[in-house]
Design a protein around this motif. Structure first.
Motif, PDB file in Angstrom:
ATOM      1  N   THR A   7      -5.396 -44.878 -30.251  1.00  0.00           N
ATOM      2  CA  THR A   7      -6.765 -44.743 -29.768  1.00  0.00           C
ATOM      3  C   THR A   7      -7.459 -43.592 -30.486  1.00  0.00           C
ATOM      4  O   THR A   7      -8.615 -43.714 -30.891  1.00  0.00           O
ATOM      5  CB  THR A   7      -6.790 -44.515 -28.245  1.00  0.00           C
ATOM      6  OG1 THR A   7      -6.145 -45.618 -27.619  1.00  0.00           O
ATOM      7  CG2 THR A   7      -8.212 -44.384 -27.735  1.00  0.00           C
TER       8      THR A   7
ATOM      9  N   ASP B 182      -8.210 -44.788 -33.994  1.00  0.00           N
ATOM     10  CA  ASP B 182      -9.338 -45.712 -34.002  1.00  0.00           C
ATOM     11  C   ASP B 182     -10.649 -44.960 -33.788  1.00  0.00           C
ATOM     12  O   ASP B 182     -11.655 -45.271 -34.418  1.00  0.00           O
ATOM     13  CB  ASP B 182      -9.160 -46.789 -32.940  1.00  0.00           C
ATOM     14  CG  ASP B 182      -8.043 -47.763 -33.282  1.00  0.00           C
ATOM     15  OD1 ASP B 182      -7.612 -48.481 -32.377  1.00  0.00           O
ATOM     16  OD2 ASP B 182      -7.600 -47.794 -34.442  1.00  0.00           O
ATOM     17  N   THR B 183     -10.658 -43.978 -32.888  1.00  0.00           N
ATOM     18  CA  THR B 183     -11.856 -43.177 -32.645  1.00  0.00           C
ATOM     19  C   THR B 183     -12.224 -42.382 -33.888  1.00  0.00           C
ATOM     20  O   THR B 183     -13.395 -42.319 -34.264  1.00  0.00           O
ATOM     21  CB  THR B 183     -11.630 -42.221 -31.451  1.00  0.00           C
ATOM     22  OG1 THR B 183     -11.341 -43.001 -30.297  1.00  0.00           O
ATOM     23  CG2 THR B 183     -12.843 -41.349 -31.203  1.00  0.00           C
TER      24      THR B 183
ATOM     25  N   ARG C 271     -11.533 -43.072 -37.049  1.00  0.00           N
ATOM     26  CA  ARG C 271     -12.047 -43.987 -38.074  1.00  0.00           C
ATOM     27  C   ARG C 271     -13.457 -44.483 -37.709  1.00  0.00           C
ATOM     28  O   ARG C 271     -14.322 -44.588 -38.576  1.00  0.00           O
ATOM     29  CB  ARG C 271     -11.094 -45.167 -38.265  1.00  0.00           C
ATOM     30  CG  ARG C 271      -9.802 -44.746 -38.950  1.00  0.00           C
ATOM     31  CD  ARG C 271      -8.813 -45.897 -38.994  1.00  0.00           C
ATOM     32  NE  ARG C 271      -7.487 -45.438 -39.293  1.00  0.00           N
ATOM     33  CZ  ARG C 271      -6.943 -45.426 -40.513  1.00  0.00           C
ATOM     34  NH1 ARG C 271      -7.631 -45.858 -41.544  1.00  0.00           N
ATOM     35  NH2 ARG C 271      -5.714 -44.996 -40.693  1.00  0.00           N
ATOM     36  N   THR C 272     -13.672 -44.755 -36.448  1.00  0.00           N
ATOM     37  CA  THR C 272     -14.999 -45.166 -35.992  1.00  0.00           C
ATOM     38  C   THR C 272     -16.003 -44.050 -36.244  1.00  0.00           C
ATOM     39  O   THR C 272     -17.115 -44.303 -36.733  1.00  0.00           O
ATOM     40  CB  THR C 272     -14.970 -45.552 -34.500  1.00  0.00           C
ATOM     41  OG1 THR C 272     -14.075 -46.659 -34.338  1.00  0.00           O
ATOM     42  CG2 THR C 272     -16.350 -45.912 -33.982  1.00  0.00           C
ATOM     43  N   ASP C 273     -15.636 -42.819 -35.931  1.00  0.00           N
ATOM     44  CA  ASP C 273     -16.523 -41.673 -36.177  1.00  0.00           C
ATOM     45  C   ASP C 273     -16.852 -41.547 -37.663  1.00  0.00           C
ATOM     46  O   ASP C 273     -18.008 -41.319 -38.035  1.00  0.00           O
ATOM     47  CB  ASP C 273     -15.887 -40.372 -35.686  1.00  0.00           C
ATOM     48  CG  ASP C 273     -15.862 -40.237 -34.177  1.00  0.00           C
ATOM     49  OD1 ASP C 273     -16.532 -41.030 -33.483  1.00  0.00           O
ATOM     50  OD2 ASP C 273     -15.160 -39.322 -33.690  1.00  0.00           O
TER      51      ASP C 273
ATOM     52  N   LEU D  14     -16.777 -43.916 -39.988  1.00  0.00           N
ATOM     53  CA  LEU D  14     -17.630 -45.041 -40.386  1.00  0.00           C
ATOM     54  C   LEU D  14     -19.062 -44.864 -39.883  1.00  0.00           C
ATOM     55  O   LEU D  14     -20.022 -45.145 -40.607  1.00  0.00           O
ATOM     56  CB  LEU D  14     -17.040 -46.359 -39.886  1.00  0.00           C
ATOM     57  CG  LEU D  14     -15.748 -46.795 -40.576  1.00  0.00           C
ATOM     58  CD1 LEU D  14     -15.094 -47.942 -39.817  1.00  0.00           C
ATOM     59  CD2 LEU D  14     -16.008 -47.169 -42.026  1.00  0.00           C
ATOM     60  N   GLU D  15     -19.221 -44.375 -38.659  1.00  0.00           N
ATOM     61  CA  GLU D  15     -20.558 -44.181 -38.103  1.00  0.00           C
ATOM     62  C   GLU D  15     -21.311 -43.084 -38.840  1.00  0.00           C
ATOM     63  O   GLU D  15     -22.515 -43.210 -39.095  1.00  0.00           O
ATOM     64  CB  GLU D  15     -20.486 -43.888 -36.607  1.00  0.00           C
ATOM     65  CG  GLU D  15     -20.156 -45.122 -35.788  1.00  0.00           C
ATOM     66  CD  GLU D  15     -19.997 -44.850 -34.301  1.00  0.00           C
ATOM     67  OE1 GLU D  15     -20.170 -43.691 -33.852  1.00  0.00           O
ATOM     68  OE2 GLU D  15     -19.699 -45.812 -33.569  1.00  0.00           O
TER      69      GLU D  15
ATOM     70  N   ASP E 163     -15.809 -48.429 -46.754  1.00  0.00           N
ATOM     71  CA  ASP E 163     -15.615 -48.740 -45.334  1.00  0.00           C
ATOM     72  C   ASP E 163     -14.313 -49.511 -45.118  1.00  0.00           C
ATOM     73  O   ASP E 163     -13.578 -49.245 -44.156  1.00  0.00           O
ATOM     74  CB  ASP E 163     -16.799 -49.534 -44.785  1.00  0.00           C
ATOM     75  CG  ASP E 163     -18.064 -48.700 -44.666  1.00  0.00           C
ATOM     76  OD1 ASP E 163     -18.015 -47.463 -44.867  1.00  0.00           O
ATOM     77  OD2 ASP E 163     -19.125 -49.291 -44.383  1.00  0.00           O
TER      78      ASP E 163
ATOM     79  N   ARG F 268     -11.008 -48.412 -42.845  1.00  0.00           N
ATOM     80  CA  ARG F 268     -10.405 -49.283 -41.822  1.00  0.00           C
ATOM     81  C   ARG F 268      -8.939 -49.593 -42.093  1.00  0.00           C
ATOM     82  O   ARG F 268      -8.171 -49.799 -41.157  1.00  0.00           O
ATOM     83  CB  ARG F 268     -11.190 -50.596 -41.714  1.00  0.00           C
ATOM     84  CG  ARG F 268     -12.512 -50.466 -40.999  1.00  0.00           C
ATOM     85  CD  ARG F 268     -13.144 -51.820 -40.699  1.00  0.00           C
ATOM     86  NE  ARG F 268     -13.663 -52.480 -41.879  1.00  0.00           N
ATOM     87  CZ  ARG F 268     -14.861 -52.243 -42.412  1.00  0.00           C
ATOM     88  NH1 ARG F 268     -15.661 -51.370 -41.857  1.00  0.00           N
ATOM     89  NH2 ARG F 268     -15.253 -52.892 -43.485  1.00  0.00           N
TER      90      ARG F 268
END
Length: 175
Positions: free
Chosen positions: A5, A8-9, A11-13, A15-16, A114, A118
């Motif tokens: 988790t 994933d957070t 990587r999301t940060d 990417l955002e 990107d 991922r």
């Protein structure tokens, strides 16, 4: 211990943040012609199309560095005059180049980066930095640090682009 988790957070940060800074850079060229994208509005050699070309090239090089190491970085210490001139062309809109083409190339580079964010198994993997006066001798950067550098470069050049655009026709990306 790092959980999936947290990863994933993270990587999301990443990417955002990349998406946010890319958006502001692209926003600076909204509604411009190819000619306007190639105009210099300050004493600098920079133009809006050239800045986007440069950011795309830098992002591509650093993403390649994450995977392949320092051989992806330009070797400034041994560049010929012709290679230095070619490097300088990355800051200009050259004859035959279009803003749409520059933006399409940038979009492809962004998509590859990107995908790397991922799919890279470990953001802590590191590579030795290329030899350059602005890097510490023997230094290494993790994929995470390199991605933060890409974000920083994009944000910095987005600010440059905002100044150039405001000088061109008064439009601003923010404010």
């Amino acid at each position: 211990m790092t959980t999936s988790t947290q990863i994933d957070t993270e990587r999301t940060d990443i990417l955002e943040m990349l998406a946010k800074h890319r958006h502001f850079l692209r926003l600076t060229v909204r509604d411009l012609t190819d000619e306007q994208a190639g105009l210099r509005t300050t004493v600098s050699e920079l133009c809006l199309g050239g800045l986007i070309k440069h950011v795309a090239a830098v992002e591509s090089n650093w993403a390649g560095f994450i995977v392949n190491g320092p051989e992806e970085a330009p070797d400034f210490s041994s560049m010929t005059e012709e290679q230095i001139a070619q490097w300088g062309d990355a800051f200009k809109m050259l004859p035959g180049e279009t803003l749409a083409g520059v933006l399409a190339e940038y979009e492809q580079v962004a998509a590859r980066t990107d995908e790397l964010v991922r799919t890279l198994p470990d953001l802590s993997v590191s590579q030795p930095l290329p030899e350059a006066p602005w890097f510490e001798p023997g230094g290494r950067w993790t994929a995470r640090r390199t991605l933060m550098h890409i974000m920083t470069e994009t944000a910095q050049h987005s600010g440059h682009a905002d100044i150039i655009r405001e000088s061109l026709d008064g439009a601003k990306s923010m404010g």
